[in-house]
Structures are given as structure tokens and as C-alpha cells.
Design a protein around this motif. Structure first.
Motif, PDB file in Angstrom:
ATOM      1  N   SER A 168       1.493  -1.400   0.062  1.00 37.58           N
ATOM      2  CA  SER A 168       0.106  -0.223  -0.017  1.00 37.58           C
ATOM      3  C   SER A 168       0.541   1.091  -0.127  1.00 37.58           C
ATOM      4  O   SER A 168       2.384   1.483   0.767  1.00 37.58           O
ATOM      5  CB  SER A 168      -0.674  -0.111   1.512  1.00 37.58           C
ATOM      6  N   THR A 169       0.205   2.426  -0.527  1.00 38.32           N
ATOM      7  CA  THR A 169       1.237   3.285  -0.258  1.00 38.32           C
ATOM      8  C   THR A 169      -0.115   4.301  -0.282  1.00 38.32           C
ATOM      9  O   THR A 169      -0.963   4.760   0.544  1.00 38.32           O
ATOM     10  CB  THR A 169       1.389   4.041  -1.877  1.00 38.32           C
ATOM     11  N   GLY A 170       0.461   5.539   0.013  1.00 37.15           N
ATOM     12  CA  GLY A 170      -0.693   6.762   0.647  1.00 37.15           C
ATOM     13  C   GLY A 170      -1.183   7.878  -0.731  1.00 37.15           C
ATOM     14  O   GLY A 170      -0.561   6.876  -1.795  1.00 37.15           O
ATOM     15  N   PRO A 171      -1.670   8.742  -0.165  1.00 34.02           N
ATOM     16  CA  PRO A 171      -2.022   9.225  -2.080  1.00 34.02           C
ATOM     17  C   PRO A 171      -0.917  10.120  -2.693  1.00 34.02           C
ATOM     18  O   PRO A 171      -1.929  10.194  -3.991  1.00 34.02           O
ATOM     19  CB  PRO A 171      -2.777  10.512  -1.170  1.00 34.02           C
ATOM     20  N   GLY A 195     -14.442  11.113  -2.373  1.00 29.68           N
ATOM     21  CA  GLY A 195     -14.469  11.160  -3.445  1.00 29.68           C
ATOM     22  C   GLY A 195     -12.656  11.193  -3.234  1.00 29.68           C
ATOM     23  O   GLY A 195     -12.123  10.081  -4.334  1.00 29.68           O
ATOM     24  N   ALA A 196     -12.276  11.627  -2.221  1.00 29.66           N
ATOM     25  CA  ALA A 196     -10.750  11.502  -1.619  1.00 29.66           C
ATOM     26  C   ALA A 196      -9.687  10.354  -1.560  1.00 29.66           C
ATOM     27  O   ALA A 196     -10.081   9.277  -1.143  1.00 29.66           O
ATOM     28  CB  ALA A 196     -10.365  13.095  -1.052  1.00 29.66           C
ATOM     29  N   VAL A 197      -9.183  10.207  -2.288  1.00 29.07           N
ATOM     30  CA  VAL A 197      -8.172   9.261  -2.183  1.00 29.07           C
ATOM     31  C   VAL A 197      -7.173   9.563  -0.454  1.00 29.07           C
ATOM     32  O   VAL A 197      -6.767   9.760  -0.516  1.00 29.07           O
ATOM     33  CB  VAL A 197      -7.033   8.555  -3.268  1.00 29.07           C
ATOM     34  N   LEU A 198      -7.490   7.711   0.290  1.00 24.46           N
ATOM     35  CA  LEU A 198      -6.976   7.940   0.759  1.00 24.46           C
ATOM     36  C   LEU A 198      -6.073   7.014   1.043  1.00 24.46           C
ATOM     37  O   LEU A 198      -4.845   7.034   1.333  1.00 24.46           O
ATOM     38  CB  LEU A 198      -7.946   7.366   2.254  1.00 24.46           C
ATOM     39  N   LYS A 199      -5.610   6.146   0.094  1.00 23.34           N
ATOM     40  CA  LYS A 199      -5.034   4.955   0.238  1.00 23.34           C
ATOM     41  C   LYS A 199      -5.087   4.582  -0.585  1.00 23.34           C
ATOM     42  O   LYS A 199      -5.666   4.322  -2.064  1.00 23.34           O
ATOM     43  CB  LYS A 199      -4.786   4.252   1.567  1.00 23.34           C
ATOM     44  N   TRP A 200      -3.729   3.903  -1.249  1.00 19.29           N
ATOM     45  CA  TRP A 200      -3.950   3.014  -2.818  1.00 19.29           C
ATOM     46  C   TRP A 200      -3.494   1.125  -2.140  1.00 19.29           C
ATOM     47  O   TRP A 200      -2.611   1.444  -1.510  1.00 19.29           O
ATOM     48  CB  TRP A 200      -2.109   3.551  -3.661  1.00 19.29           C
ATOM     49  N   TYR A 201      -3.573   0.420  -2.627  1.00 16.08           N
ATOM     50  CA  TYR A 201      -3.579  -0.830  -2.451  1.00 16.08           C
ATOM     51  C   TYR A 201      -3.100  -2.102  -3.162  1.00 16.08           C
ATOM     52  O   TYR A 201      -4.272  -1.307  -4.541  1.00 16.08           O
ATOM     53  CB  TYR A 201      -5.016  -1.268  -1.667  1.00 16.08           C
ATOM     54  N   GLY A 202      -2.608  -2.195  -3.537  1.00 18.68           N
ATOM     55  CA  GLY A 202      -1.591  -3.171  -4.039  1.00 18.68           C
ATOM     56  C   GLY A 202      -1.569  -4.519  -4.307  1.00 18.68           C
ATOM     57  O   GLY A 202      -1.281  -4.673  -3.255  1.00 18.68           O
ATOM     58  N   LEU A 203      -1.532  -5.026  -5.321  1.00 19.57           N
ATOM     59  CA  LEU A 203      -1.150  -6.715  -5.207  1.00 19.57           C
ATOM     60  C   LEU A 203      -0.650  -7.419  -6.503  1.00 19.57           C
ATOM     61  O   LEU A 203      -1.250  -7.525  -7.616  1.00 19.57           O
ATOM     62  CB  LEU A 203      -2.908  -7.422  -5.866  1.00 19.57           C
TER      63      LEU A 203
END
Length: 748
Positions: A139-142, A226-234
Motif C-alpha cells: 500500500s501507499t499514501g495518496p 471521493g478523495a483518495v485515502l490510500k492505494w492498495y496493490g496486489l
């Protein structure tokens, strides 16, 4: 209060612990003084052994630094069960900033603590689940700054979160093959800039230094706006898929098995909405195949949705397919046995590199139990409202500042108007009190309400309230604050009981008791007078007879001095006998020093206040008590001193019966000097015409008084080594005051 309260001196010695605390813990209140907060064994008995040292250390640090403290601990209930409490203490200072004491509360936080522990367990289990998932998750920040990689990621790539983070905090993608890195970085920056999902295949390093094809997907987590809180990646290893078609087919089979094994119903459509897949669970649960769900035009038939909800669902799906926006809905869905159960469906688009919708995926979850639970909750709320409306009591709810927001049917019918009728008034509370409370009770009610709203203390008072027909009836009103988890008052709950019949009965009973008491006093006085007369009459008769005999012996010719002398001796003997009778009678009223005990005047006065407050309220009189700080305990007979205080206060109330306006009794306790305590009772009546004569036995200014009350009060005070006197006030009324020695004195 829905909390346990305490106070302490500046050095930590307890000065007050609420009765509810003793009731909760099962400890007995100490007979003299209160226990020390830090060294008494009572605290060790009720504080959990694992928490005791930490709590005591925190308290000592607060005492040493004069700073508030706030800690959590487990306290043993009277039945041996430990519950979590929040112990909070704050400082109190005078106008010069000098520390005057500590005040604190203990609030039960067991449910919150249990919830926190459950949440921590869930987080640990989720962490274990994420680490156990056979995929690299990150995961990353916005802004794309790396914030997390799971254990699988590190084991697979040999890289930690520090390894994939550049010096400026941006993702370095050091695990990506150098030939693929620039495109991967550009694609991820584009996704971060546009908040669009990220999808990329590239060669990724492994812990042994080799590279394998990996497919990475990342989705933004958004808030409600609708604002991005985090990014989750797989990141999934797809090396074999890229190398050979066979590996791709095997992977698709594994994916199919995974989808079929997931305990939810899954289906997908083309970008236009034509069904292309339903998983095995969908078919097992609904009894519907892909062919059944597809119409002749290739579009979904929605045959598994209840007819009452089908048109709305079709409109929602078509709108999503047209706009590309995700959707969610709840409806009754068919089951294989022909029944319908509530289900929740969520539909999301799968987009390509160009953000085009490639396919639609939907997850459908059975929520029948949840819907039934919500319905049961609503039914419970309806039942609770019906219960409140039918209770034989008048219920009122108010905001934290006292403004009414709800009234039960009984209260509305009693007052004769609805709460909404007060919407035009500046204050609903003020308008209600002004219109309903009897003018003689209004000021006291407002003061009591203001005090409770300012301090958060519960409200309790009896007063007269105007009914819809104009009749004033006695009611008893009690109000308590409802607080949130942080202790903030969120609502006041009020109950009002019609006690008019009870008050009238009590008044009739009081009058009957007064008549009986006066009759009993008169009978006792008559009996006592007869007894005294009988006891004294005999030696007085003998004195008279011997005096006549002595006179005859002295007037004889010649005077018989010897016989006269013997007669005088008999006179002296009989006079001493009469004196002995009087002494014995006086001893009946003399208080023995041996029966006295060291008592706090505060508790003695509180007991008297509890006995008289109801009568004072009935006679529209307010009793104000002002006790100087650091008043030492006094050696006294509690019953007799309470008799003195009760008599003087009642006399003050009687003196103000004909006084108009505000009626108040002021009770002041001060330290006169190192040896004496002064107690003064002041009224605003007509004063005392003869302050010295009122203490004489059988002198009374009351029509039906016996004139013994003040005489007995003075005897009791003097028996304690003190003095009692009366004086008129400069403006209005009179003051009765008496002194009590701090240490017992021998009194003859």
C-alpha cells in the motif's frame, strides 16, 4: 450520577468517596475519616494486581508534578468480578493559583475495552491473513509514498519497504526489471495523478536474484467525498502465464476454482451488460444457470430478483453500464427452493490500460439475517417508545443545555399542550417553567435547574405544577444526565411523578402528629410537675412545721434555746433533702460526657438537613448551609446536638410563616478560635422581642407552645460546655447561635 466520584486533599488524602463506589466494590465506608489514596489496603483489595503498581506510580507522579492524570485499570466488583474503569483526576486551585484539592471520576469502560481488545484481535487476525495470502500485497499514501508491504512481498522479492522507497519518499520500484522500470513508474504516476486504478505487467526480481513476470493491480481507497485515502496493490506472479498458454489455462482453472469456492455469489457481464459468467455458488443458491439469466437479446433477464424489485434493479444496472459508475442495491433474491431472501449486490467495472471498461464484476451476498436484525431493532425501538408512552409517569428528554426535545403522552396531557407549541418562545425550558411552576416555587426550581445544568449533577425537587385545568398539583421531578463514552453530557432524561395525594396525606399526618406530640408533651409535663411537687412537698411541709416549732421555742418564756437549736437542725436537714430532690431531677436532663463521641459536624448537619428539608420545601423555605473549611471533629452527643439544630431551624421556619417573598434559613459553621466552634442559624422573620427571656422554661411566643424547647436546647449546649444565645439581625430576622468546645469539658 452514572459514574463513581471522589475527591482528595492536595497531598492525596481522600476527602470524599461516593456511596455508589462503596456499593459497587462492597467496601464499608470508614467510621472516622477517609482512607489515603496511596497507602490504604482497601485500594489493593479492589484494584487488579496487574494494574495496581502502574496506577499508584501514575498517581504519585501526578501528586509530585501537580498535573492531572488519566489512566485505565480493572476494579473488583462486590461479587469478585473485575471490570475496566477509566480513572481521571483533575486539580482544583483557588483564585491565587494555590492547589486546593483533587476531584475525579471512575467511569466503567468495560464494553469499550472489550470492543478495543476485539478490534486488536481482528487487526492481528487480518494482519495474519494478509501475510498468509499467497500474493505480494502493498500500500501507499495518496501521493504514492510506500507505506506497507506484507511478509509475502519481502519473502518473494527479498526487498523491504525501505528498499522500494526513494530518498524523496517516492516509490523507487527497485524490484522491477530495469528495462520495465520507466514504463512502470510512468504508469503508476499517471494512476496517482488521475486517481485511476493501476494495472501493469512487468518482470519482478526474486529473492534469489532471478526475475519473473508479475502482474500488479492497485486500487485507490476513497472517502465519502471521493478523495483518495490510500492505494492498495496486489502483485501476482504470472511468469508461467506469460511463458506458455498452458500455464495461462491452468491459472484460469485455478481462478475459476477460487471463484467457485468463495462463499458469495459472483457474476460478470460484458461492458454492455450481457451476462458472461456466474459462479458455482450462484447456481447452487439460486438454482439458476447462465442460460437462465440471459434473455434472447443477450441481456440479463434478472429472473432471480423478486418481481417487486426487478424494474428498479434493471434501471440501476443499465445506468451503470451506460455511465461506467459502480452501483449497489438490496433486493429480495430467489433461492433454489423457490423462497426469496434479502441480498446485497455490488457491481464494479474492470478497466483496461486506457480506462475502458473491459468487464463488469458483481458480488452478491446474503444479508437476510442482517435485515431481520435491523427489523428487530426497529421493532424494539417501537416497543420502547410504546413503553415510555404507556408508563404511569411523565417522561421528558432535553438537550445538554436543558431544552426539551421530547415529552411523553402523559406529560403532554397533564400540561395540556404539545412541545411544538413552544417553538416560538426564546426558550422551551424557560417558557415551560414560567407557565407551569407555582410562583412560590419558581425561583427555587430555576436555581436548582441552573445548578444541575452547570455542574452536571442530577436534579431532584418537589414543587407544584399547573395542570391543564389550572389546578396546581404537587409533583416530584428527577433528572439525570446521559453521557457518551468520553463523559460528555449528550442528553438529560427527566421523570415527573404526580405526588399530590401523597403530599396531602403527609400534611394531614404531620398535623395529626403535631397534635399528638403537643398532647403527649402536655401530659408528660403534667406528670412531671406532679412528680416534682410530690417529691418536694414533703420536705417543704417538714420545713414549715419545724420553722413554726422553732418560733414557739424561741418565743417561750423563757426561750428554750436547746429545743430551738434541735428544731433548726431538722429544718436544715429537710432543706438539704429538698435540694437533693431537685438535684436528682436535674440529673435526669444532664448529658453524660461518657456518652459523647468524636463526630464531624458536617455529617451531623447533613442528617438534620435530610430530616427537615422536606418540611422546609413544603413551607416554601430554602435552607442554605455554609461550613468553613478544615472544621475539626467535635466531642458531642449526636442525638442531642441534632435535637438543638432541628429545634432552632424549625423555630426559624415558624418565624417566617407570615413573611412574604423569599424565605431562607442560613446555617453558618465557623471556627471561633482554637478551642470553640460557632454554629449560627439565621432567619428573615420578625425577630425576637426579648432575646434573653425566650430561654426561660415555660416562656413561649407561640399560641400553642409549651416554652420548653429553647430551655432544653440551652441545657444541652451548656451540658456540652458551650453557650447558646439569641440576637436580632440588623436588617430583618433573628440569629440563634451557640458555641461548642472542640475538646470535651467537664460540666457540673
Amino acid at each position: 450520577m452514572p459514574a463513581y466520584t471522589w475527591s482528595a486533599s492536595p497531598d492525596g488524602h481522600s476527602t470524599f468517596v461516593s456511596e455508589s463506589t462503596f456499593a459497587y466494590t462492597g467496601l464499608q465506608p470508614p467510621k472516622a475519616g477517609l482512607f489515603h489514596l496511596l497507602d490504604n489496603t482497601s485500594w489493593r483489595r479492589i484494584i487488579h494486581p496487574d494494574d495496581y503498581d502502574g496506577v499508584m506510580n501514575a498517581r504519585r507522579q501526578s501528586l509530585a508534578s501537580n498535573l492531572p492524570f488519566d489512566t485505565e485499570l480493572r476494579i473488583r466488583r462486590h461479587d469478585g468480578v473485575y471490570r475496566w474503569f477509566r480513572l481521571f483526576g483533575s486539580l482544583s486551585r483557588d483564585d491565587k493559583g494555590k492547589l486546593t484539592g483533587w476531584y475525579g471520576t471512575m467511569i466503567d469502560i468495560e464494553e469499550r475495552k472489550v470492543a478495543e481488545q476485539a478490534l486488536q484481535r481482528n487487526e492481528r487476525e487480518l494482519q495474519q491473513l494478509i501475510d498468509a495470502v499467497p500474493a505480494a500485497i502493498w500500500s501507499t499514501g495518496p501521493d504514492g509514498t510506500p507505506t506497507y508491504v506484507n511478509t509475502r512481498f519481502t519473502r518473494m522479492t527479498g526487498a523491504t519497504i525501505a528498499d522500494i522507497t526513494a530518498g524523496d519518499g517516492s516509490p523507487s520500484l527497485s524490484v522491477v526489471h530495469p528495462e520495465d522500470r520507466d514504463l512502470a513508474v510512468a504508469a503508476f504516476r499517471h494512476a496517482v495523478a488521475t486517481s485511476e486504478p493501476y494495472f501493469r505487467r512487468y518482470r519482478q526480481v526474486r529473492a534469489d536474484g532471478s526475475y519473473r513476470w508479475t502482474e500488479t493491480r492497485a486500487e485507490p481507497l476513497r472517502d465519502r467525498s471521493g478523495a483518495v485515502l490510500k492505494w492498495y496493490g496486489l502483485s501476482v506472479d504470472v511468469h508461467d502465464l506469460v511463458i506458455a498458454q498452458q500455464a495461462l489455462q491452468q491459472s484460469e482453472q485455478r481462478l475459476q476454482q477460487l471463484v467457485d469456492a468463495v462463499p458469495v455469489m459472483i457474476w460478470s457481464t460484458t461492458p454492455e451488460g450481457k451476462p458472461v459468467f456466474v459462479n458455482k455458488r450462484f447456481m447452487d443458491v439460486t438454482g439458476t444457470t447462465l442460460e437462465d439469466a440471459t434473455g434472447s437479446d443477450g441481456m440479463p433477464t434478472l429472473c432471480t430478483i423478486h418481481p417487486d424489485y426487478r424494474d428498479d434493479a434493471r434501471h440501476m444496472f443499465m445506468q451503470s453500464f451506460a455511465t461506467g459508475a459502480p452501483c449497489m442495491s438490496r433486493y429480495l433474491q430467489l433461492r433454489h427452493d423457490g423462497s426469496y431472501r434479502w441480498s446485497e449486490v455490488r457491481v464494479e467495472p474492470l478497466r483496461g490500460v486506457n480506462n475502458d471498461v473491459l468487464q463488469w464484476y458483481a458480488v452478491c451476498v446474503d444479508i437476510e439475517d442482517e435485515v431481520r436484525a435491523h427489523e428487530a431493532l426497529r421493532q424494539s425501538e417501537r416497543s420502547l417508545r410504546q413503553l415510555v408512552e404507556t408508563l404511569p409517569a411523565m417522561i421528558d428528554c432535553a438537550t445538554p443545555d436543558g431544552e426539551p426535545i421530547y415529552r411523553s403522552k402523559q406529560l403532554r396531557e397533564f400540561l395540556g399542550y404539545d412541545l411544538e407549541d413552544l417553538d416560538g418562545e426564546p426558550s422551551r425550558l424557560g417558557a415551560t417553567l414560567d407557565a407551569g411552576v407555582h410562583p412560590s416555587d419558581l425561583q427555587g426550581v430555576k436555581e436548582k435547574y441552573a445548578y444541575s445544568l452547570a455542574t452536571g449533577e442530577p436534579y431532584a425537587r418537589r414543587h407544584r405544577l399547573r395542570r391543564f385545568d389550572g389546578e396546581y398539583r404537587w409533583v416530584e421531578t428527577r433528572a439525570g444526565p446521559m453521557r457518551d463514552a468520553g463523559g460528555t453530557i449528550v442528553q438529560w432524561n427527566v421523570i415527573c411523578l404526580d405526588i399530590d395525594a401523597e403530599m396531602r396525606t403527609q400534611e394531614e399526618l404531620r398535623q395529626a402528629q403535631e397534635k399528638l406530640a403537643r398532647a403527649s408533651q402536655a401530659a408528660s409535663l403534667a406528670e412531671l410537675s406532679a412528680s416534682i411537687a410530690h417529691e418536694v412537698n414533703q420536705p417543704l411541709a417538714a420545713i414549715v412545721a419545724n420553722s413554726h416549732a422553732c418560733q414557739r421555742w424561741l418565743t417561750a418564756s423563757p426561750p428554750n434555746i436547746e429545743r430551738a437549736h434541735r428544731t433548726i437542725e431538722r429544718v436544715i436537714r429537710d432543706a438539704n433533702g429538698a435540694a437533693d430532690v431537685v438535684s436528682r431531677i436535674r440529673s435526669l436532663f444532664r448529658q453524660s460526657v461518657e456518652k459523647r463521641s468524636i463526630s464531624a459536624l458536617t455529617s451531623v448537619i447533613e442528617e438534620v438537613y435530610d430530616l427537615i428539608s422536606e418540611e422546609a420545601a413544603r413551607r416554601h423555605t430554602r435552607i442554605a448551609v455554609d461550613i468553613e473549611k478544615d472544621i475539626p471533629p467535635v466531642a458531642l452527643d449526636r442525638i442531642q446536638i441534632q435535637q438543638v439544630l432541628s429545634n432552632l431551624i424549625r423555630n426559624g421556619i415558624d418565624a417566617m410563616d407570615r413573611t412574604a417573598g423569599n424565605k431562607a434559613i442560613q446555617l453558618h459553621v465557623t471556627r471561633q478560635d482554637e478551642e470553640m466552634i460557632k454554629i449560627a442559624i439565621t432567619d428573615s422573620g420578625s425577630g425576637v422581642e426579648m432575646p434573653d427571656k425566650v430561654f426561660q422554661p415555660f416562656f413561649s411566643t407561640k399560641e400553642q407552645g409549651m416554652g420548653m424547647g429553647l430551655a432544653i436546647c440551652r441545657s444541652i449546649v451548656e451540658a456540652h460546655g458551650g453557650t447558646l444565645w439569641a440576637e436580632n439581625n440588623a436588617s430583618q430576622g433573628a440569629t440563634f447561635a451557640f458555641l461548642l468546645p472542640i475538646k470535651p469539658k467537664a460540666v457540673s
